[in-house]
Design a protein around this motif. Sequence first.
Motif, short mmCIF file in Angstrom:
data_model
loop_
_atom_site.label_atom_id
_atom_site.label_comp_id
_atom_site.label_asym_id
_atom_site.label_seq_id
_atom_site.Cartn_x
_atom_site.Cartn_y
_atom_site.Cartn_z
N SER A 104 0.85 -1.20 0.00
CA SER A 104 0.00 0.00 0.00
C SER A 104 0.88 1.25 0.00
O SER A 104 2.03 1.20 0.47
CB SER A 104 -0.87 0.02 1.26
N ASN A 133 -9.55 2.44 11.39
CA ASN A 133 -10.41 1.27 11.15
C ASN A 133 -9.54 0.00 11.07
O ASN A 133 -8.32 0.08 11.00
CB ASN A 133 -11.25 1.45 9.87
N GLU A 134 -10.24 -1.13 11.05
CA GLU A 134 -9.52 -2.42 11.05
C GLU A 134 -8.69 -2.60 9.79
O GLU A 134 -7.62 -3.19 9.82
CB GLU A 134 -10.52 -3.57 11.20
N GLU A 135 -9.20 -2.08 8.68
CA GLU A 135 -8.49 -2.24 7.41
C GLU A 135 -7.10 -1.58 7.49
O GLU A 135 -6.09 -2.17 7.10
CB GLU A 135 -9.32 -1.58 6.29
N GLN A 136 -7.05 -0.36 8.02
CA GLN A 136 -5.77 0.33 8.16
C GLN A 136 -4.84 -0.42 9.11
O GLN A 136 -3.65 -0.59 8.86
CB GLN A 136 -5.98 1.76 8.68
N ASN A 192 -4.91 -3.64 9.92
CA ASN A 192 -4.46 -4.92 9.35
C ASN A 192 -3.35 -4.72 8.32
O ASN A 192 -2.39 -5.50 8.26
CB ASN A 192 -5.64 -5.67 8.72
N ASP A 193 -3.48 -3.65 7.52
CA ASP A 193 -2.43 -3.34 6.54
C ASP A 193 -1.12 -3.04 7.27
O ASP A 193 -0.07 -3.59 6.95
CB ASP A 193 -2.86 -2.16 5.67
#
Length: 373
Positions: free
Chosen positions: A229, A253-256, A258-259
């Motif tokens: 990313s 958020n979880e997406e950030q 997890n990345d």
Amino acid sequence: MADKYLGESIKKLGFGLMRLPMIGDEIDMEQTKKMVDTFMAKGFTYFDTAYVYIGGKSEVALKEAVVDRYPRDSFQCATKLPLWDQKSHEELQEILDTSLQRAGLEYYDFYLLHAMSAERAKKADELQAWDFMKQVKAQGKAKHIGFSFHDTAEALEDILKNHPEMEFVQLQINYADWESDSVQSRKCYEVARKYDKPVIIMEPVKGGSLATMTPEIQKLFKDAAPDASPASWAVRYCASLEGIITVLSGMSNEEQLNDNVAYMEHFQPLTDSERQVIGKAVEILNSIPTIPCTACKYCVDGCPQKISIPDIFSAMNQFTLYNDKNGAKNRYQNAVKEGGKASDCIQCGNCEAHCPQKIQIIEELKKAAATLE
């Protein structure tokens, strides 16, 4: 493992609790707890908050998501003491007591004077804040004392020269600001190294700006590493520096999250060829004039018109970077839904006095009004 320097053994990704997931005005605690659990499961341990974040709710979230749910020796946490509205030395103790109580802690691992500058260092002298910090450490209410900083390298050197008791410094560092005349990331980092102070890095993704990027830069990164990313380039750039305690990422958020943990769990410093890619990205960035706002929101607190300045600037930057007027107008409408419009600015200058980036906010609001209203 014993630290060779303070914080060397801490993993190089810290969880910044300034931009937590929200439901309306309240922190989304369920999502926050899930994010904390993933973060801790991957071996990360550092949490950063401040007395003023999310109107004080951030320190409470630290208690609910971390302190109440994990053994005290399994994480480190930091908070910051503001000096902008304080009138007396006594107030400093009240603020510390409140910070400890909100988070359910007996001590903070890292306690910082918040957003120091040449001007605020004078205020710290007046309030005897330096002595207070030493006292906090002596009483065991903080393991380590330091300060976060927004000003010139020269101002930083003055503080470090006069206050050798400060054990570390938190600096705004990212590849876009490395050679910036206003932020002076490189120069400030070099001063910290000169005085042998380890560094905590804030704004590695420049308030999220370096996570999106122009299509041209996105392509540049994709060609070099298809699965990485844009944000990963920014965080790894910072974590590759020497003498770093940790790199703070304000994850919303979880997406950030997890990345971030995916590429930082087994962190690899940048290679020479990756540094060249970032060099090219900086060249492209430098050719696009945008407003250097990091959405710290210090400008909003004192605005009599309740103008959401960072959100308006974000809309303007979207227009500048992507030439996407519809998207920028939608973002602008959201920005002014609950507060003043850009054209409501009464030019009192309150915001400019509080802006760590030294942005000419009044002028930029005029441009936003002309472009997006």
